[in-house]
Design a protein around this motif. Structure first.
Motif, PDB file in Angstrom:
ATOM      1  N   VAL B  11       0.873  -1.178   0.000  1.00 25.36           N
ATOM      2  CA  VAL B  11       0.000   0.000   0.000  1.00 25.36           C
ATOM      3  C   VAL B  11       0.904   1.218   0.000  1.00 25.36           C
ATOM      4  O   VAL B  11       1.711   1.385   0.911  1.00 25.36           O
ATOM      5  CB  VAL B  11      -0.921   0.012   1.239  1.00 25.36           C
ATOM      6  N   ILE B  16       2.593  -4.367   3.319  1.00 23.22           N
ATOM      7  CA  ILE B  16       1.792  -4.604   4.532  1.00 23.22           C
ATOM      8  C   ILE B  16       1.569  -6.105   4.736  1.00 23.22           C
ATOM      9  O   ILE B  16       1.672  -6.620   5.836  1.00 23.22           O
ATOM     10  CB  ILE B  16       0.421  -3.886   4.441  1.00 23.22           C
ATOM     11  N   PRO B  35      -3.400  -8.091  16.245  1.00 19.43           N
ATOM     12  CA  PRO B  35      -3.373  -6.734  16.788  1.00 19.43           C
ATOM     13  C   PRO B  35      -3.752  -5.691  15.741  1.00 19.43           C
ATOM     14  O   PRO B  35      -3.714  -5.959  14.544  1.00 19.43           O
ATOM     15  CB  PRO B  35      -1.919  -6.558  17.237  1.00 19.43           C
ATOM     16  N   ASN B  36      -4.105  -4.496  16.233  1.00 22.76           N
ATOM     17  CA  ASN B  36      -4.402  -3.384  15.331  1.00 22.76           C
ATOM     18  C   ASN B  36      -3.204  -3.114  14.436  1.00 22.76           C
ATOM     19  O   ASN B  36      -2.069  -3.168  14.897  1.00 22.76           O
ATOM     20  CB  ASN B  36      -4.709  -2.119  16.143  1.00 22.76           C
ATOM     21  N   GLY B  37      -3.486  -2.841  13.203  1.00 25.00           N
ATOM     22  CA  GLY B  37      -2.413  -2.483  12.289  1.00 25.00           C
ATOM     23  C   GLY B  37      -1.622  -3.668  11.765  1.00 25.00           C
ATOM     24  O   GLY B  37      -0.607  -3.504  11.101  1.00 25.00           O
ATOM     25  N   SER B  38      -2.101  -4.886  12.043  1.00 21.24           N
ATOM     26  CA  SER B  38      -1.338  -6.055  11.596  1.00 21.24           C
ATOM     27  C   SER B  38      -1.600  -6.390  10.130  1.00 21.24           C
ATOM     28  O   SER B  38      -0.871  -7.176   9.538  1.00 21.24           O
ATOM     29  CB  SER B  38      -1.679  -7.259  12.473  1.00 21.24           C
ATOM     30  N   GLY B  39      -2.644  -5.778   9.544  1.00 24.03           N
ATOM     31  CA  GLY B  39      -2.897  -5.991   8.119  1.00 24.03           C
ATOM     32  C   GLY B  39      -4.171  -6.761   7.810  1.00 24.03           C
ATOM     33  O   GLY B  39      -4.366  -7.224   6.679  1.00 24.03           O
ATOM     34  N   LYS B  40      -5.061  -6.856   8.783  1.00 25.34           N
ATOM     35  CA  LYS B  40      -6.292  -7.629   8.572  1.00 25.34           C
ATOM     36  C   LYS B  40      -7.178  -6.993   7.493  1.00 25.34           C
ATOM     37  O   LYS B  40      -7.633  -7.667   6.570  1.00 25.34           O
ATOM     38  CB  LYS B  40      -7.073  -7.753   9.894  1.00 25.34           C
ATOM     39  N   SER B  41      -7.411  -5.686   7.638  1.00 25.55           N
ATOM     40  CA  SER B  41      -8.248  -5.015   6.631  1.00 25.55           C
ATOM     41  C   SER B  41      -7.547  -4.992   5.276  1.00 25.55           C
ATOM     42  O   SER B  41      -8.195  -5.121   4.226  1.00 25.55           O
ATOM     43  CB  SER B  41      -8.572  -3.588   7.068  1.00 25.55           C
ATOM     44  N   THR B  42      -6.241  -4.836   5.321  1.00 24.64           N
ATOM     45  CA  THR B  42      -5.476  -4.833   4.064  1.00 24.64           C
ATOM     46  C   THR B  42      -5.667  -6.160   3.330  1.00 24.64           C
ATOM     47  O   THR B  42      -5.868  -6.174   2.110  1.00 24.64           O
ATOM     48  CB  THR B  42      -3.985  -4.596   4.362  1.00 24.64           C
ATOM     49  N   TYR B  53      -4.272  -1.269  -3.375  1.00 30.41           N
ATOM     50  CA  TYR B  53      -3.785  -2.413  -2.596  1.00 30.41           C
ATOM     51  C   TYR B  53      -3.147  -3.383  -3.581  1.00 30.41           C
ATOM     52  O   TYR B  53      -3.795  -4.295  -4.090  1.00 30.41           O
ATOM     53  CB  TYR B  53      -4.926  -3.052  -1.792  1.00 30.41           C
TER      54      TYR B  53
HETATM   55  N1  LIG Z   1      -4.200   3.529   2.648  1.00 31.47           N
HETATM   56  C1  LIG Z   1      -3.108   3.271   3.377  1.00 31.47           C
HETATM   57  N2  LIG Z   1      -1.965   3.955   3.155  1.00 31.47           N
HETATM   58  C2  LIG Z   1      -0.858   3.702   3.877  1.00 31.47           C
HETATM   59  N3  LIG Z   1      -0.815   2.810   4.864  1.00 31.47           N
HETATM   60  C3  LIG Z   1      -1.908   2.106   5.127  1.00 31.47           C
HETATM   61  C4  LIG Z   1      -3.109   2.297   4.404  1.00 31.47           C
HETATM   62  N4  LIG Z   1      -4.043   1.468   4.897  1.00 31.47           N
HETATM   63  C5  LIG Z   1      -3.448   0.789   5.878  1.00 31.47           C
HETATM   64  N5  LIG Z   1      -2.178   1.170   6.029  1.00 31.47           N
HETATM   65  C6  LIG Z   1      -1.232   0.655   7.016  1.00 31.47           C
HETATM   66  O1  LIG Z   1      -1.211  -0.738   6.886  1.00 31.47           O
HETATM   67  C7  LIG Z   1      -1.098  -1.349   8.121  1.00 31.47           C
HETATM   68  C8  LIG Z   1      -2.226  -2.367   8.287  1.00 31.47           C
HETATM   69  O2  LIG Z   1      -3.448  -1.695   8.374  1.00 31.47           O
HETATM   70  P1  LIG Z   1      -4.822  -2.480   8.439  1.00 31.47           P
HETATM   71  O3  LIG Z   1      -4.850  -3.487   7.365  1.00 31.47           O
HETATM   72  O4  LIG Z   1      -5.917  -1.480   8.445  1.00 31.47           O
HETATM   73  O5  LIG Z   1      -4.723  -3.177   9.840  1.00 31.47           O
HETATM   74  P2  LIG Z   1      -5.819  -3.873  10.722  1.00 31.47           P
HETATM   75  O6  LIG Z   1      -7.042  -3.993   9.947  1.00 31.47           O
HETATM   76  O7  LIG Z   1      -5.209  -5.186  11.059  1.00 31.47           O
HETATM   77  O8  LIG Z   1      -5.977  -3.022  11.933  1.00 31.47           O
HETATM   78  C9  LIG Z   1      -1.118  -0.257   9.156  1.00 31.47           C
HETATM   79  O9  LIG Z   1       0.217  -0.001   9.545  1.00 31.47           O
HETATM   80  C10 LIG Z   1      -1.674   0.916   8.429  1.00 31.47           C
HETATM   81  O10 LIG Z   1      -1.155   2.109   8.934  1.00 31.47           O
END
Ligand SMILES: Nc1ncnc2c1ncn2[C@@H]1O[C@H](COP(=O)(O)OP(=O)(O)O)[C@@H](O)[C@H]1O
Ligand SMILES: [Mg+2]
Lengths: 514, 254
Positions: B11, B16, B35-42, B53
């Motif tokens: 990203v 990620i 954990p938060n920020g681990s990449g689940k939504s990604t 993405y």
């Molecule tokens: N659009 C984006 N641009 C840059 N970094 C991103 C973006 N979306 C997510 N990230 C980064 O990717 C990492 C994983 O995010 P995310 O997938 O949302 O985590 P989770 O859902 O596990 O909390 C985080 O460090 C976040 O800051």
């Protein structure tokens, strides 16, 4: 409705893709009679003679022409286009077989087909002026069950005046309207048949000397529509005019005059298209609305002149003066416009709120894509007491296009208790387009209450992805979001045109993302 | 059914997802915790094909169909549904109109017949009762001014209506009260029922909490940390994570 209309709906969808983004880009191969190129007194005499006009009309035109020669083109708008050579255009063209037709059989097949392609219900209703029994059979034809019809299964009737280049070729439902006392005919006919009305009202809202383009129109106007609704009459159907520029290098200068007498009501819709041509064509129209005590005019426009190709070649220059005069108390006017066409648009439908308690409304959707430019807005002039105005403007810019909303709200000294509400929303699609909002407010009466809201937003990638995740294609998703953005204005359109307008939104934005 | 092999997702400038493999067989529910920020939504976005993405390496297949080159709407038509962690608002478009337009777009892409307005309305109203959205809500512009909980219900309404082959639920449970959690469980379990084709359907449930998994019994649980699956196990893993947290994986992820 009949096969024709349904056939169109299907064709619309299919040919839209085939013709890139502009689906009305065909030209009709018919022989025409044109005035020689250029503009001078002889041309004006020629036009006037062609229309068999009385002397007073010719004099009026010539006076306008003299004025026009002393004027220069306005350049204050946020528009860039090359110098227009007014001598390098034709000011009059008519289909060779003559102007109005006595029966449907006399209308050249090509013209009928042309209008059919546009979805204009001339043929399906088999109604043309003077064709006996036509109105009745048309009424029947239109009440047949139809998937596009209103929930109760009844299709509202629409009377149509069709203007092809400089000439009105067909006006439908005349007989039925006549019964209600409504006059709906081409302005040329009205000049011959109702000179007293035309003389009284023509130029009374937009004076001959109003502005460069209006003055030019006054000199050379070719055709257009005349509507007169007598006192207390609610016009029994929607009235509609379709304008089509067909001939190359030909300007269209239509003139529309609508008079709503005391306590009357009329809803009127105009639609415009033109074929795809490499050169720019000039369109300079004047629309005058006169609204007397307690009367109401609802004026809707679906403007889809050829916008030029994706590189900005060709397209219509659209310079329009539209003004409504709420001349007496409790008069009401609403302008609703969906502007998707033209290379250049210069247009500010205005409301003069002269009568006490009169109301003016302006609902606008302007979409520009590729290299289109639009400088459009409205003027609300509050002269009477307790006058109210409402402006809802939705501007959508995509591609490399540029648009400006320019709105004037003016409250005069005697306009006690005047109110205005303005909402201007701009939506940007992509990073190469522009949107500008230029509100002017003049208040000479402290009792005025003015509210103004403006927003500018970008089409959100997140929203787009959300829609796509649910199954919508990218272009469908853009159209859905944009139609949602325009909701407040779309719902002001007469119902059966709202569907058409939504499709138009989609077609005009094709290729705007990705 | 859903198979992800050695997935890398970038990203912007940063990678990620860093080599993630995962397989959810038909009929199963897998949970992803982390954990938060681990990449689940990604991960969810990459599977759904969101632009930005970028899959730099690896393959995603759904029922042996490669998803990598498909647009998001093609993936949706192929049966993939994503319940968003933060659902969008669509001003000016009524709820029912939005869902029906989307459903018909999917059906059209699959070569199926469009569903009529009347038929849709009957069907959608019944599902709306299950998720607890009133008729008045259905007439409003999509999600506009809805509470966080209502938006999550709206996600479940769409999932129930679209009955996807595979659903990814990204923290659908966060912000929901106990009754709402039960509703989410009801929707999922209804779709899992054999008579509703549950045997050929799969779910990937992204969550932080055991409590959702009390309603939706997962077959496997995967722990995601720093863009990789660091541990997989049976349902008992959820309880362990609830007590010990993710700290134990910090080292492994680094
Ligand atoms: N659009 C984006 N641009 C840059 N970094 C991103 C973006 N979306 C997510 N990230 C980064 O990717 C990492 C994983 O995010 P995310 O997938 O949302 O985590 P989770 O859902 O596990 O909390 C985080 O460090 C976040 O800051
Ligand atoms: Mg997340």
């Amino acid at each position: 409705m009949t096969d024709v209309k349904q056939g169109i709906a299907k064709e619309t969808v299919e040919t839209a893709k085939a013709l890139e983004t502009y689906k009305y880009g065909f030209s009709t191969d018919i022989e025409s009679v044109k005035a020689p190129k250029g503009l001078n007194e002889d041309i004006i005499r020629y036009i006037s003679a062609k229309k068999e006009e009385p002397q007073w009309m010719l004099d009026w035109r010539l006076e306008a022409f003299q004025r026009w020669q002393t004027m220069s083109e306005p350049r204050w708008a946020h528009l860039t286009y090359p110098e227009i050579d007014y001598q390098d255009a034709y000011y009059y063209a008519e289909p060779k077989s003559g102007a109005k037709y006595a029966s449907i059989d006399d209308v050249p097949e090509e013209i009928l087909q042309d209008f059919e392609k546009l979805g204009i219900p001339l043929r399906e209703a088999e109604v043309l002026l003077g064709v006996k029994g036509a109105a009745a059979s048309a009424a029947e034809a239109r009440t047949n069950p139809d998937p596009n019809s209103t929930p109760n299964g009844e299709k509202p009737k629409v009377a149509v005046d069709a203007v092809f280049d400089s000439v009105s070729v067909a006006t439908t439902f005349q007989a039925e309207l006549k019964k209600a006392g409504v006059i709906f005919m081409s302005i040329s006919e009205a000049i011959r048949e109702h000179p007293e009305l035309v003389k009284k009202y023509l130029g009374s809202v937009v004076p001959v000397s109003d502005n460069f383009f209006a003055t030019l129109n006054s000199a050379v106007f070719s055709d257009g529509t005349f509507v007169y609704v007598p006192a207390g009459v609610r016009c029994p159907m929607e009235l509609s005019t379709y304008f089509r520029i067909n001939e190359a290098n030909t300007g269209q200068f239509e003139r529309t005059l609508i008079i709503a007498e005391k306590g009357s009501y009329v809803s009127y819709l105009e639609g415009c298209t033109a074929p795809m041509r490499d050169e720019n064509q000039l369109h300079a129209a004047v629309v005058e609305l006169v609204i007397l005590e307690g009367a109401e005019i609802k004026y809707s426009t679906v403007q889809n002149w050829y916008p030029g190709d994706k590189d900005g070649v060709g397209g219509i220059y659209n310079f329009v003066t539209k003004r409504a005069d709420c001349r007496e108390k409790n008069a009401k006017v609403s302008w609703t416009q969906v502007e998707t066409g033209s290379a250049v648009t210069w247009k500010y439908p205005s409301c003069i709120l002269r009568g006490d308690n009169s109301v003016g409304e302006f609902y606008s959707i302007a979409i520009t894509n590729n290299h289109q430019q639009a400088d459009t807005g409205t003027k609300m002039i509050h002269l009477g007491k307790n006058t109210k105005s409402r402006i809802i403007s939705k501007g959508i810019s995509a591609g490399k296009s540029d648009q400006t909303y320019r709105g004037l709200v003016s409250i005069h000294r005697k306009a006690d208790g005047a109110r205005n509400f303005t909402q201007c929303d701009s939506l940007l699609i992509g990073g190469d387009c522009g949107a500008h909002t230029v509100p002017y407010v003049e208040t000479k009466n402290p009792s005025a209450i003015l509210e103004h809201e403006a927003t500018t937003s970008k089409l959100s990638e997140e929203q787009l992805f959300y829609c796509q995740q649910r199954g919508l294609g990218e272009e469908e998703a853009v159209a859905l979001l944009v139609n949602g953005f325009c909701r407040d204005v779309l719902q002001e359109l007469p119902m059966e045109f709202a569907v058409e307008a939504q499709k138009l939104v989609q077609v005009s934005l094709e290729g705007s993302v990705g | 059914m859903l198979k992800i092999e050695n997935l890398h997702v970038t990203v912007g400038e940063s990678e990620i997802i860093k080599g993630l493999s995962l397989e959810v067989p038909a009929g199963e529910v897998h949970a992803v915790m982390g954990p938060n920020g681990s990449g689940k939504s990604t991960l969810a976005y990459a599977v759904a094909g969101r632009s930005g993405y970028e899959v730099t390496k690896g393959d995603i297949t759904l029922n042996s169909k490669a998803l990598n080159e498909m647009s998001p709407d093609e993936r949706a038509a192929a049966g993939l549904f994503l319940s968003f962690q933060s659902p969008m608002e669509i001003p000016g478009v009524a709820v029912m109109n939005f869902i029906r337009t989307a459903l018909n777009a999917q059906r059209k892409q699959r070569g199926e017949k469009e569903i009529s307005a009347a038929e849709f309305l009957r069907f959608a109203r019944a599902k709306a009762k299950v998720v607890g959205l009133s008729d008045t809500k259905l007439k409003r512009p999509f999600n506009v001014g809805f509470s966080g909980g209502e938006k999550k219900r709206m996600e479940m309404l769409q999932m129930a209506i679209m009955a996807p082959a595979f659903a990814i639920m990204d923290e659908t449970d966060s912000g929901l009260d106990i009754d709402a959690l039960k509703m989410v469980g009801d929707v999922v379990n209804d779709l899992r029922a054999p008579e509703n084709g549950g045997a050929s359907r799969g779910f990937l449930v992204i969550t932080h909490y055991q409590r959702l998994l009390d309603h939706i019994k997962p077959d496997r649980i995967h722990v995601l940390a720093d863009g990789r699956i660091v541990k997989s196990g049976g349902p008992e893993l959820a309880a362990e994570l609830e007590t010990h947290g993710y700290d134990q994986f910090a080292g492994e992820a680094a």
